[in-house]
Scaffold this active site. Structure first.
Site, PDB file in Angstrom:
ATOM      1  N   GLY A 166      -3.023  20.493  -1.220  1.00 43.38           N
ATOM      2  CA  GLY A 166      -4.230  20.386  -0.410  1.00 43.38           C
ATOM      3  C   GLY A 166      -4.169  21.174   0.885  1.00 43.38           C
TER       4      GLY A 166
ATOM      5  N   THR B  61      -0.734  21.413   2.461  1.00 40.70           N
ATOM      6  CA  THR B  61       0.134  22.287   1.659  1.00 40.70           C
ATOM      7  C   THR B  61      -0.200  23.753   1.902  1.00 40.70           C
ATOM      8  OG1 THR B  61       0.169  20.572  -0.030  1.00 40.70           O
ATOM      9  CG2 THR B  61       0.881  22.765  -0.704  1.00 40.70           C
TER      10      THR B  61
ATOM     11  N   TYR C  23      -5.943   4.643  -6.945  1.00 37.32           N
ATOM     12  CA  TYR C  23      -4.766   5.280  -7.541  1.00 37.32           C
ATOM     13  C   TYR C  23      -4.912   5.441  -9.052  1.00 37.32           C
ATOM     14  CZ  TYR C  23      -2.581   5.095  -3.006  1.00 37.32           C
ATOM     15  OH  TYR C  23      -2.303   5.312  -1.682  1.00 37.32           O
ATOM     16  N   MET C  24      -5.713   4.572  -9.673  1.00 36.12           N
ATOM     17  CA  MET C  24      -5.944   4.721 -11.119  1.00 36.12           C
ATOM     18  C   MET C  24      -6.730   6.008 -11.380  1.00 36.12           C
ATOM     19  SD  MET C  24      -6.833   0.857 -12.206  1.00 36.12           S
ATOM     20  CE  MET C  24      -6.832   1.241 -13.937  1.00 36.12           C
TER      21      MET C  24
ATOM     22  N   ARG D  97       5.204  14.176   0.644  1.00 37.25           N
ATOM     23  CA  ARG D  97       4.590  14.549   1.926  1.00 37.25           C
ATOM     24  C   ARG D  97       5.734  14.796   2.914  1.00 37.25           C
ATOM     25  NH1 ARG D  97      -0.921  13.700   1.429  1.00 37.25           N
ATOM     26  NH2 ARG D  97      -1.560  12.033   0.026  1.00 37.25           N
ATOM     27  N   GLY D  98       5.459  15.573   3.942  1.00 38.90           N
ATOM     28  CA  GLY D  98       6.490  15.857   4.949  1.00 38.90           C
ATOM     29  C   GLY D  98       7.556  16.809   4.401  1.00 38.90           C
TER      30      GLY D  98
ATOM     31  N   GLU E 205     -12.914   5.542   1.390  1.00 42.48           N
ATOM     32  CA  GLU E 205     -11.841   4.920   2.198  1.00 42.48           C
ATOM     33  C   GLU E 205     -11.923   5.236   3.692  1.00 42.48           C
ATOM     34  OE1 GLU E 205      -8.698   8.289   0.702  1.00 42.48           O
ATOM     35  OE2 GLU E 205      -7.851   6.505   1.605  1.00 42.48           O
TER      36      GLU E 205
ATOM     37  N   ASP F 263     -10.236  14.945  -2.872  1.00 44.10           N
ATOM     38  CA  ASP F 263     -11.326  14.623  -1.937  1.00 44.10           C
ATOM     39  C   ASP F 263     -12.367  15.747  -1.837  1.00 44.10           C
ATOM     40  OD1 ASP F 263      -9.816  12.409  -1.450  1.00 44.10           O
ATOM     41  OD2 ASP F 263      -9.247  12.941   0.598  1.00 44.10           O
TER      42      ASP F 263
END
Ligand SMILES: Nc1ncnc2c1ncn2[C@@H]1O[C@H](COP(=O)(O)OP(=O)(O)OP(=O)(O)O)[C@@H](O)[C@H]1O
Ligand SMILES: O=P(O)(O)OC[C@H]1O[C@](O)(CO)[C@@H](O)[C@@H]1O
Ligand SMILES: [Mg+2]
Length: 543
Positions: free
Chosen positions: A233, A236, A420-421, A208-209, A363, A264
């Site tokens: 995403g 990007t 994350y899994m 990221r960044g 989340e 997502d």
């Protein structure tokens, strides 16, 4: 459908040079075709080389939202015969090449008086290409969070370029955008990528960044790269759009193709994003575990947190698929804990009825309920995305406190965070096929000279979509749609919103001035599949 001013040229902007160019109204420069009545519209002040939205209108309200082409700013580029013509694998395919006028309708539920509306250029191989095989020097970069299928897309770009177009030079950029100027590159060949689709993550690394337009385009120019494939995403794709603009400004013969990635499913226009099906499938495993734990313990509550910062698609589809979930909480649907109609009351009812329950929470849900301290709203990741607090931990604690302190009731709550899994696994079979089509469509588009586009399916047909359509909005679950109603009727959870408020909210939304590209509320009426559910779910980008 109406054809472009010069139907043999895929670039409507270059048609501006033809006779017939006229100024049709104060805002648009138009080029009319006397046979079809079609009109190419460019914002006033546009000229070849200016990448303003390219729109073509035709009969019965037909609108083509076109993508840029290299000839928009390099009008004299030579063309070559597509090598696929001599490829034995494809030679038997009837009408293998896509007609230059083919486009795909965004809206497919229509009435007899409905205007034909927005269309996108159909993806696929063209008879003429703008690159010779040995001239191509491509690069691939992956940015943002992980998503199942990234490696499949990388593999299929490399193999597609090589097997379909004889391209040998493909570079992998290491570690996201900053890899262009701060990291080594990786040589990619069909052999080196042969089995990467079986692995999760991205063999190229991601970050990221670190988006530095000048340095990135310098690196592209210095390395002699002329096709850039950017997988990522919404952030990007924004970065890709900036890179495309700079490349165009410098007048480089470099095609920029975006491949949308987001677990997502928050990217608008396209039917759904790759990796989403895999994520929903994998989420079932966590929900099953939560159900087993809840069922096996007295007053058991299984709580599963799933990804979805602003869009609750994974939670909604995992819930609909599972049937074991009693309550699904997503960012788009506000809820409250205490009092009549609140979450605690519902939990108590379920526990008393069934002895257990399962809750799925996205989340980004309930962030407004977290205390000010927990919210710490100014924290951001390297890309500037707001960092969210762990709503799962917070809600677990709130439920435990409520039942032990206030209700003096023993509950057994097990909190599972598989996020994350889920993100790290390889894509499933259907996502693998989907990734292949995305990669090949991107390759065909770049070879045909299109640039500044994101590829993706619209109503099941792959299209080239201009960057601005992808980055202007985020895709969200609309809680006044039938799909959310299906979920409510499957879980029997409270909607947490009085019907009166929903109606008022909807009215308010309908009264908002709409941008020309936003569909009307009538389009909300049929949502039997995810793909038909997308456009109406777009809301302005948050955060
Ligand atoms: N407006 C922007 N202009 C230029 N670059 C951007 C912009 N927004 C994001 N980027 C760059 O895009 C890259 C990825 O962005 P981000 O971290 O937001 O992930 P994403 O692509 O949205 O993926 P996801 O959110 O699905 O994980 C980062 O390197 C970031 O610097
Ligand atoms: O921890 P990371 O890598 O920043 O990624 C987390 C975010 O990535 C996403 O999966 C989007 O890619 C979000 O749902 C999530 O908030
Ligand atoms: Mg994002």
């Amino acid at each position: 459908m109406g054809s472009l001013c010069n139907s043999t040229n895929p670039s409507p902007v270059s048609a501006l040079k033809l006779p017939g160019l006229d100024r049709c109204n104060s805002k648009l420069v138009c080029c009319s075709n006397s046979k079809t009545g079609s009109v190419v519209q460019l914002p006033m002040g546009s000229s070849p080389g200016n990448s303003q939205p390219k729109t073509l209108t035709g009969e019965a309200g037909y609108v083509l939202e076109d993508v840029p082409h290299l000839t928009d700013y390099l009008p004299d580029l030579p063309t070559f015969t597509n090598p696929l013509q001599d490829n034995p694998a494809y030679s038997v395919v009837k009408q293998y090449f896509v007609n230059v006028d083919d486009s795909v309708a965004q809206k497919i539920v229509v009435h007899k008086s409905t205007p034909r509306g927005t269309h996108f250029r159909r993806a696929g191989p063209r008879q003429k290409v703008y690159f010779e095989s040995d001239e191509v020097h491509a690069c691939i970069v992956t940015c943002g969070g992980l998503c199942p299928g990234l490696n499949t897309v990388i593999r299929e770009i490399v193999c597609g370029l090589n097997h379909m177009y004889g391209v040998k030079k493909v570079l992998g950029i290491d570690g996201g955008y900053r890899g262009f100027y701060a990291r080594n590159t990786i040589t990619l060949t069909p052999k080196s990528v042969n089995d990467i689709h079986k692995r999760g993550g991205t063999v190229l690394g991601t970050s990221r960044g670190g988006h530095d337009k000048g340095k990135i385009v310098d690196s592209i120019q210095d390395r002699g790269i002329n096709q850039v494939y950017i997988i990522g995403g919404d952030g990007t794709q924004r970065g890709a759009s900036v890179i495309f603009e700079e490349i165009r400004r410098r007048g480089l013969k470099v095609a920029v193709a975006g491949i949308p990635k987001t677990i997502d499913n928050d990217i608008p226009v396209i039917d759904k994003s790759f990796g989403f099906d895999t994520a929903v499938e994998e989420a079932q495993r966590a929900i099953n575990a939560a159900h087993v734990e809840a069922e096996s313990n007295e007053n058991g509550i299984g709580l599963v947190k799933l990804m979805g910062r602003y869009s609750g698609y994974i939670a909604m589809y995992a819930t609909l698929a599972s049937r074991d979930v009693d309550c699904c909480l997503i960012p788009e649907s506000p809820f409250y804990l205490e009092g009549a109609g609140g979450l605690f009351e519902y939990i108590e009812k379920k526990i008393k009825e069934n002895g257990h329950m399962v809750i799925v929470i996205a989340e980004g849900a309930g962030q407004d309920l977290l205390s000010e301290v927990l919210r710490s709203s100014d924290q951001q990741d390297a890309s500037g995305n707001k960092l969210l607090q762990d709503v799962g931990l917070w809600i677990s604690q709130s439920i435990k406190d409520h039942f032990s302190r206030q209700k003096k009731m023993t509950i057994n709550l097990k909190y599972i965070d598989p996020t994350y899994m889920i993100r790290a696994i390889p894509s499933n079979a259907s996502d693998n096929v989907y990734c292949t089509l995305l990669a090949q469509s991107a390759v065909h588009g770049a070879m045909a000279g299109y640039t500044g586009f994101t590829v993706g399916p619209v109503n099941g047909r792959h299209c080239y979509i201009p960057f601005y359509r992808i980055i202007e909005r985020q895709n969200h679950v609309v809680i006044t749609d039938r799909m959310w109603a299906r979920l409510l009727s499957s879980t029997h959870q409270p909607s947490f919103i009085p019907a009166k408020d929903v109606i008022e909210d909807t009215k308010e939304a309908e009264e908002q001035p709409q941008t020309p590209r936003t569909q009307t509320s009538e389009d909300n009426s049929s949502d039997d599949k995810l793909s038909m559910n997308k456009e109406m779910n777009e809301l302005p980008v948050i955060g």
